[in-house]
Write an enzyme that holds these catalytic residues in place. Structure first.
Site, PDB file in Angstrom:
ATOM      1  N   GLU A 100       0.846  -1.208   0.000  1.00 42.84           N
ATOM      2  CA  GLU A 100       0.000   0.000   0.000  1.00 42.84           C
ATOM      3  C   GLU A 100       0.876   1.252   0.000  1.00 42.84           C
ATOM      4  O   GLU A 100       0.604   2.223  -0.712  1.00 42.84           O
ATOM      5  CB  GLU A 100      -0.919  -0.015   1.223  1.00 42.84           C
ATOM      6  CG  GLU A 100      -1.904  -1.173   1.176  1.00 42.84           C
ATOM      7  CD  GLU A 100      -2.884  -1.184   2.335  1.00 42.84           C
ATOM      8  OE1 GLU A 100      -2.435  -1.245   3.495  1.00 42.84           O
ATOM      9  OE2 GLU A 100      -4.110  -1.134   2.085  1.00 42.84           O
ATOM     10  N   GLU A 143      -2.963 -10.505   3.713  1.00 44.98           N
ATOM     11  CA  GLU A 143      -4.027 -10.164   4.671  1.00 44.98           C
ATOM     12  C   GLU A 143      -4.969 -11.339   4.931  1.00 44.98           C
ATOM     13  O   GLU A 143      -5.324 -11.613   6.072  1.00 44.98           O
ATOM     14  CB  GLU A 143      -4.836  -8.955   4.163  1.00 44.98           C
ATOM     15  CG  GLU A 143      -4.216  -7.607   4.471  1.00 44.98           C
ATOM     16  CD  GLU A 143      -3.137  -7.190   3.488  1.00 44.98           C
ATOM     17  OE1 GLU A 143      -2.721  -8.012   2.640  1.00 44.98           O
ATOM     18  OE2 GLU A 143      -2.704  -6.031   3.554  1.00 44.98           O
TER      19      GLU A 143
HETATM   20  C1  1HE Z   1       7.418  -7.602  12.179  1.00 47.79           C
HETATM   21  C2  1HE Z   1       6.698  -7.650  10.978  1.00 47.79           C
HETATM   22  C3  1HE Z   1       5.415  -7.065  10.971  1.00 47.79           C
HETATM   23  C4  1HE Z   1       8.568  -8.648  10.679  1.00 47.79           C
HETATM   24  N1  1HE Z   1       4.968  -6.497  12.110  1.00 47.79           N
HETATM   25  N2  1HE Z   1       6.931  -7.023  13.268  1.00 47.79           N
HETATM   26  N3  1HE Z   1       2.613  -8.374   7.030  1.00 47.79           N
HETATM   27  C5  1HE Z   1       2.984  -9.642   6.964  1.00 47.79           C
HETATM   28  O1  1HE Z   1       2.199 -10.563   7.087  1.00 47.79           O
HETATM   29  C6  1HE Z   1       4.456  -9.897   6.787  1.00 47.79           C
HETATM   30  C7  1HE Z   1       5.061 -10.342   8.102  1.00 47.79           C
HETATM   31  N4  1HE Z   1       6.518 -10.514   8.029  1.00 47.79           N
HETATM   32  C8  1HE Z   1       7.105 -11.542   7.395  1.00 47.79           C
HETATM   33  O2  1HE Z   1       6.487 -12.356   6.722  1.00 47.79           O
HETATM   34  C9  1HE Z   1       8.587 -11.669   7.542  1.00 47.79           C
HETATM   35  O3  1HE Z   1       8.971 -10.967   8.706  1.00 47.79           O
HETATM   36  C10 1HE Z   1       9.403 -11.112   6.353  1.00 47.79           C
HETATM   37  C11 1HE Z   1       9.248 -12.055   5.162  1.00 47.79           C
HETATM   38  C12 1HE Z   1       9.003  -9.703   5.972  1.00 47.79           C
HETATM   39  C13 1HE Z   1      10.916 -11.072   6.755  1.00 47.79           C
HETATM   40  O4  1HE Z   1      11.301 -12.339   7.192  1.00 47.79           O
HETATM   41  P1  1HE Z   1      12.642 -12.505   8.067  1.00 47.79           P
HETATM   42  O5  1HE Z   1      12.866 -13.972   8.286  1.00 47.79           O
HETATM   43  O6  1HE Z   1      13.737 -11.717   7.462  1.00 47.79           O
HETATM   44  O7  1HE Z   1      12.322 -11.764   9.481  1.00 47.79           O
HETATM   45  P2  1HE Z   1      11.470 -12.314  10.737  1.00 47.79           P
HETATM   46  O8  1HE Z   1      12.342 -13.192  11.574  1.00 47.79           O
HETATM   47  O9  1HE Z   1      10.147 -12.821  10.355  1.00 47.79           O
HETATM   48  O10 1HE Z   1      11.227 -10.934  11.531  1.00 47.79           O
HETATM   49  C14 1HE Z   1      12.325 -10.182  12.024  1.00 47.79           C
HETATM   50  C15 1HE Z   1      11.750  -9.235  13.062  1.00 47.79           C
HETATM   51  O11 1HE Z   1      10.872  -8.329  12.415  1.00 47.79           O
HETATM   52  C16 1HE Z   1      10.914  -9.936  14.108  1.00 47.79           C
HETATM   53  O12 1HE Z   1      11.023  -9.191  15.291  1.00 47.79           O
HETATM   54  P3  1HE Z   1      11.881  -9.751  16.541  1.00 47.79           P
HETATM   55  O13 1HE Z   1      11.697  -8.703  17.602  1.00 47.79           O
HETATM   56  O14 1HE Z   1      11.313 -11.092  16.867  1.00 47.79           O
HETATM   57  O15 1HE Z   1      13.307  -9.825  16.038  1.00 47.79           O
HETATM   58  C17 1HE Z   1       9.506  -9.816  13.576  1.00 47.79           C
HETATM   59  O16 1HE Z   1       8.530  -9.876  14.578  1.00 47.79           O
HETATM   60  C18 1HE Z   1       9.580  -8.412  12.975  1.00 47.79           C
HETATM   61  N5  1HE Z   1       8.562  -8.232  11.950  1.00 47.79           N
HETATM   62  N6  1HE Z   1       7.423  -8.315  10.062  1.00 47.79           N
HETATM   63  C19 1HE Z   1       5.724  -6.476  13.202  1.00 47.79           C
HETATM   64  N7  1HE Z   1       4.643  -7.019   9.856  1.00 47.79           N
HETATM   65  C20 1HE Z   1      -3.527  -1.169   7.219  1.00 47.79           C
HETATM   66  S1  1HE Z   1      -3.861  -2.809   7.163  1.00 47.79           S
HETATM   67  C21 1HE Z   1      -2.451  -3.546   6.477  1.00 47.79           C
HETATM   68  C22 1HE Z   1      -2.509  -5.020   6.744  1.00 47.79           C
HETATM   69  C23 1HE Z   1      -1.188  -5.670   6.502  1.00 47.79           C
HETATM   70  O17 1HE Z   1      -0.174  -5.049   6.291  1.00 47.79           O
HETATM   71  S2  1HE Z   1      -1.202  -7.365   6.583  1.00 47.79           S
HETATM   72  C24 1HE Z   1       0.437  -7.820   6.179  1.00 47.79           C
HETATM   73  C25 1HE Z   1       1.293  -7.936   7.392  1.00 47.79           C
END
Ligand code: 1HE
Length: 266
Positions: free
Chosen positions: A121, A141
């Site tokens: 977005e 989502e």
């Molecule tokens: C996060 C987020 C997040 C990572 N919110 N903290 N978005 C998603 O469904 C995507 C979610 N994220 C992922 O699928 C993966 O993190 C990634 C593919 C982007 C990256 O993977 P990777 O292996 O490099 O990282 P990781 O181990 O998953 O995450 C590293 C850190 O980033 C970890 O934090 P930590 O404190 O445990 O080290 C994760 O929690 C953090 N992190 N992504 C919060 N999204 C207005 S409505 C919109 C609706 C949406 O956007 S839905 C889509 C949400």
């Protein structure tokens, strides 16, 4: 342009140069640049002020390997928001992204890694999207039990069409590389660094008169919201102003006296 030091930012970094090219850098790489409420407030502040500070073009790029992982799911989970609270969050996202799309200053997004959910977005509120070979796009989502709230139903549907967007949301389908380019998720797909290519595009765009860029990066979006009759009228008003500006006169003079470059295929 004015100094960028006065912003008080934790999640974004600003880098300006003497030509008025400003890099807005998403700076939460440890959280994959997930968009928490504070980052959205910072985007609103930055994109409200930059156009009035004399920015000629913006490159929106990211620290780390991923452009943006979308909504901060951890914050959202911790907050346990009520429906109306999340509606207000969405209004702030819309405010930020509308400031970008309608702000009148070209914004070039330099993409890499994940451009997912709210990250897509955000990217779709820029005027030009440059992807590198690592870039991938998705709307997870549906899998998360969520719905888009940052304008995807308008902007992502505009880019790829309703049917593809619905499929992306139902299945979590990931688009990357040539396929992403072909469906319109990015206008450039490059082998090297998307940051470098975005800077090159920003510099090219910044050479246009600011008034022309204002029209291109604001009027076209507004006109899409109008009836065809009203859009045609608004277009004539915009063209009346832009096409009679002194800068256009100088450029046309150069064309007439044959000193201006011609439009060639290469
Ligand atoms: C996060 C987020 C997040 C990572 N919110 N903290 N978005 C998603 O469904 C995507 C979610 N994220 C992922 O699928 C993966 O993190 C990634 C593919 C982007 C990256 O993977 P990777 O292996 O490099 O990282 P990781 O181990 O998953 O995450 C590293 C850190 O980033 C970890 O934090 P930590 O404190 O445990 O080290 C994760 O929690 C953090 N992190 N992504 C919060 N999204 C207005 S409505 C919109 C609706 C949406 O956007 S839905 C889509 C949400």
């Amino acid at each position: 342009m004015e100094k960028l030091d006065n912003f008080d930012l934790e999640n974004l970094t600003l880098i300006g140069d003497e030509d008025g090219i400003v890099q807005v850098v998403l700076s939460r790489p440890a959280k994959r640049n997930a968009l928490n409420a504070d980052t959205i407030e910072e985007l609103i502040e930055v994109f409200s002020k930059l156009p009035r500070m004399g920015a000629r073009a913006v490159v929106l790029r990211a620290e780390g390997d991923h452009f943006c992982a979308g909504l901060d799911l951890v914050e959202h989970h911790n907050e346990q928001r009520r429906p109306e609270e999340f509606m207000h969050i969405c209004l702030r996202w819309h405010e930020a992204f509308n400031k970008m799309e309608y702000g009148g200053v070209p914004i070039i997004a330099a993409l890499k890694g994940a451009v997912v959910g709210g990250g897509l977005e955000l990217a779709s509120a820029a005027h030009v999207r440059v992807a590198d070979q690592s870039t991938y796009f998705a709307l997870p989502e549906g899998q998360r039990g969520l719905f888009t709230g940052g304008g995807a139903t308008i902007r992502v549907a505009d880019l790829v069409g309703k049917a593809r967007m619905i499929d992306m949301m139902l299945t979590g389908r990931v688009y990357k590389q040539q396929e992403a380019f072909q469906v319109g998720l990015c206008q450039y797909l490059i082998d090297g660094s998307s940051d470098d290519k975005a800077m090159e595009i920003a510099r090219t765009a910044a050479e246009n008169p600011a008034l022309s860029n204002f029209a291109i990066c604001s009027a076209i979006s507004h006109m899409q919201n109008m009836s065809a009759m009203d859009a045609a009228y608004a277009e004539s008003v915009m063209a009346g102003i832009v096409n009679t500006q002194p800068a256009s006169n100088e450029r046309l003079e150069a064309f007439v006296n044959k000193s201006a470059p011609r439009v060639r295929p290469d």
